[in-house]
Design a protein around this motif. Structure first.
Motif: not given
Length: 282
Positions: A136-151
């Motif tokens: 779940n951390f490497t796909e979808g919403a979590h991946r995007d927010s971690i990569r793009d926002e650091g959140v």
């Protein structure tokens, strides 16, 4: 297909795709059920739609064992799944392996009622009840927010989760499908250590070399965030409610089920993060 064929629903998903690959490696007779009939190269595919009973007969032809994944984004799958399971038993299917979740007890909502049906009615059965997926951390919403926002966003507060690798879930699923005798049991599957989302964010930040923050939202705020990504209100609210349960401690435990079934320990979150770092880089 031979009389010992295995049908995998959700055969291109997180666990189903992995199960298909392992069954092929073991030389088992497997086919993938999907709405399009598509399947990985070298694997037979058959068109299957939970909402279309006319597609069920061909999917069940020659099948003795089934891996069951609930229809996507359906908050109450029991009516669809129970009708298919009854038809499958009438056609000669003996063994069912259901992907459920640690948060769904037997007889409870969603797959909980399907779990109960299998225990009471199926000749052979197993239910996989994994905790939340590491993927779940490497796909979808979590991946995007971690990569793009650091959140990392959730509604879990300081609640802890024993995140589990999908490869470990799939390996237990394979054993439940091919082992003799049948497991006839529900497996509560976890990783080796329970972490808060804040600790998960720190572990991801450590391998990235930049800080990742966890922002804990209210249930309503998380529901709205999920809906903004296109999710239906009922399903978004269900997921946000599961986060609230985590905050109350519902997922704060570990089991040794992965090792007991497969003979090897469950993967750690730190190892998963190291292997996944490229996914989160800008």
């Amino acid at each position: 297909m031979s009389g010992r064929g295995i049908l995998v629903t959700g055969g291109t998903g997180k666990t189903g795709g992995r199960i298909v690959r392992r069954l092929r490696e073991l030389g088992r007779d497997v086919r993938v059920a999907s709405r399009s009939g598509a399947a990985p190269e070298g694997v037979p595919g058959v068109r299957f739609d939970w909402n279309d009973p006319a597609s069920h007969a061909s999917a069940l032809e020659g099948v003795e064992r089934i891996y069951l994944v609930a229809p996507v984004l359906v908050s109450e799958p029991y009516p669809l799944m129970s009708a298919f399971i009854e038809r499958a038993m009438e056609s000669g299917v003996r063994r069912f392996v259901l992907l459920s979740a640690s948060s769904l007890p037997e007889g409870g909502p969603a797959m909980g009622r399907v779990h109960q049906l299998l225990r009471e009615r199926a000749p052979e059965w197993a239910v996989l009840r994994p905790s939340w997926f590491m993927q779940n951390f490497t796909e979808g919403a979590h991946r995007d927010s971690i990569r793009d926002e650091g959140v990392l966003y959730s509604a879990t507060g300081e609640g802890r989760v024993p995140f589990i690798d999908a490869d470990d879930i799939a390996e237990v699923g394979v054993r439940a499908l091919v082992d003799d005798p049948s497991h006839d049991a529900a497996h509560l599957l976890t990783g080796p250590r329970a972490l808060s989302y804040g600790e998960a964010a720190e572990a991801i930040g450590a391998v990235l070399g930049r800080p990742i923050r966890h922002v804990s939202l209210s249930r309503q705020a998380l529901t709205e965030r999920l809906m903004a990504r296109g999710m239906a209100h009922d399903y978004a609210s269900l997921l946000a409610g599961m986060d609230e349960a985590i905050e109350r401690g519902a997922e704060d435990r570990t089991t040794s089920a992965v090792e007991l079934v497969t003979g090897r320990p469950a993967r750690s979150f730190a190892d998963f993060a190291r292997a996944s770092v490229a996914v989160w880089r800008r």
